[in-house]
Write an enzyme that holds these catalytic residues in place. Structure first.
Site, short mmCIF file in Angstrom:
data_model
loop_
_atom_site.label_atom_id
_atom_site.label_comp_id
_atom_site.label_asym_id
_atom_site.label_seq_id
_atom_site.Cartn_x
_atom_site.Cartn_y
_atom_site.Cartn_z
N ASN A 1 -2.89 9.67 -2.00
CA ASN A 1 -2.18 9.24 -3.21
C ASN A 1 -2.94 8.06 -3.81
OD1 ASN A 1 -0.01 9.02 -5.13
ND2 ASN A 1 0.72 7.23 -4.00
N HIS B 1 -2.20 4.61 -6.23
CA HIS B 1 -1.11 3.78 -6.71
C HIS B 1 -1.68 2.60 -7.49
CE1 HIS B 1 2.84 2.02 -6.84
NE2 HIS B 1 2.33 0.88 -6.45
C1 GAR Z 1 -1.81 6.29 -12.48
O1 GAR Z 1 -1.89 4.94 -12.90
C2 GAR Z 1 -1.38 6.35 -11.03
O2 GAR Z 1 -1.89 5.33 -10.24
C3 GAR Z 1 0.11 6.23 -11.18
O3 GAR Z 1 0.43 7.03 -12.27
C4 GAR Z 1 -0.67 7.01 -13.19
C5 GAR Z 1 -1.03 8.44 -13.52
O4 GAR Z 1 -1.98 8.48 -14.53
N1 GAR Z 1 0.81 6.64 -9.99
C6 GAR Z 1 1.89 6.02 -9.52
O5 GAR Z 1 2.43 5.08 -10.08
C7 GAR Z 1 2.41 6.57 -8.21
N2 GAR Z 1 3.44 5.74 -7.68
P1 GAR Z 1 -2.74 9.84 -14.83
O6 GAR Z 1 -1.68 10.93 -14.95
O7 GAR Z 1 -3.44 9.59 -16.14
O8 GAR Z 1 -3.69 10.10 -13.70
#
Ligand code: GAR
Length: 226
Positions: free
Chosen positions: A108, A110
Site C-alpha cells: 500500500n 500512504h
Molecule cells: C494517493 O495520495 C495515495 O497515497 C492515497 O490516495 C491517493 C491516490 O491517488 N492513499 C491513501 O490515502 C490510502 N490511505 P491516485 O489515485 O492518484 O494514485
C-alpha cells in the site's frame, strides 16, 4: 519471472499510471492482470483501459456486507491470476480473509510518514497539525490499517501555508517515484519481512540502515553556522 499483479484503485489513478509507465519502460518486471475499483467513476479505470488492461468494478454499496465485498474482491483478484496485490489509492480496508490469502504479498502507499497520520486524510491531517516534514510511505499490508512493515519512505518539506491539497501534491510527486521502486523490488523477489522490518536483498540490511547514508531533510532549512 514476471510477477502478475492486481492493482486496486478508488480514485484518479496517478499511482497506477506511474506503475504502468515503469512496467512499459521495462523497469518493473511485472504484468498487471487486473485493475479493480470499488468506484465505477474512478478515473483510474479509464487509465487502465487506455493501456489495454482488464478492469473490474465492484461498487462496495452493491454488497450486503463487508464480508461479501471482500469475497468478491478476492475472487476477482485470484481469478485474474495475480500473485501479488498493489493498493494504489484504494480507500477500503481489506478483510482478514483477503490479507491471509495474499499475506506478505500486498503493498500500500500512504501520503504520510507512518505511523503518523494514518487513515484516509493523511496529507490533510499532517498539514493541519503543522508538521514541517511530511512524506509518503510504502508498506506491506496486514490486518491493521496502515500498519504493516515499511518498505520505503520519502520526506518532503511542509510549509505553514500548506493545506491538504498543496501538501498532498508535493507528496504525490514522490509517491510516483517510491511506489514503482518498491514494486520493482517486490517483483524482483528482493523484499523479505523480518518482524517489523523489511529487508532488501542482496544487501540484507534493514532499509532504515541504508537510508542513513542518504541526505537528511531539515525543514525549515538550517541557517548557516548550525
Ligand atoms: C494517493 O495520495 C495515495 O497515497 C492515497 O490516495 C491517493 C491516490 O491517488 N492513499 C491513501 O490515502 C490510502 N490511505 P491516485 O489515485 O492518484 O494514485
Amino acid at each position: 519471472m514476471t510477477l502478475p499483479i492486481a492493482v486496486l484503485v478508488s480514485g484518479s489513478g496517478s499511482n497506477l499510471q506511474a506503475l504502468i509507465d515503469h512496467i512499459e519502460a521495462g523497469r518493473i518486471d511485472a504484468r498487471i492482470t487486473a485493475v479493480v475499483s470499488n468506484k465505477a467513476e474512478a478515473q483510474a479505470l479509464a487509465r487502465a483501459r487506455n493501456h489495454g488492461l482488464a478492469t473490474v468494478t465492484l461498487p462496495h454499496g452493491d454488497f450486503p456486507d463487508r464480508a461479501a465485498f471482500d469475497a468478491a474482491l478476492l475472487g476477482a483478484v485470484r481469478g485474474s491470476g495475480a500473485e501479488a496485490v498493489v493498493l494504489a489509492g484504494f480507500m477500503r480496508i481489506l478483510g482478514a480473509d483477503f490479507v491471509t490469502a495474499y499475506r506478505q504479498r500486498i503493498l500500500n502507499i500512504h501520503p504520510a510518514l507512518l505511523p503518523s497520520f494514518p487513515g484516509i486524510r493523511g496529507a490533510a491531517d499532517a498539514a493541519a497539525y503543522g508538521v514541517t516534514v511530511a512524506g509518503a510511505t510504502v508498506h506491506f499490508v496486514d490486518e491493521k490499517m496502515d500498519n504493516g512493515p515499511i518498505v520505503i519512505q520519502a520526506a518532503v518539506p511542509a510549509r505553514p501555508g500548506d493545506d491538504g491539497a498543496s501538501l498532498g501534491a508535493r507528496i504525490l510527486a514522490f509517491e510516483h517515484r517510491i511506489y514503482p521502486q518498491a514494486v520493482a523490488w517486490l517483483a524482483a523477489g528482493r523484499l523479505s519481512i523480518d518482524g517489523r522490518k523489511t529487508r532488501l536483498a542482496p544487501a540484507g540490511l534493514p532499509l532504515a540502515d541504508l537510508a542513513e547514508a542518504g541526505p537528511c531533510l531539515v525543514s525549515p532549512p538550517l541557517e548557516s553556522g548550525f
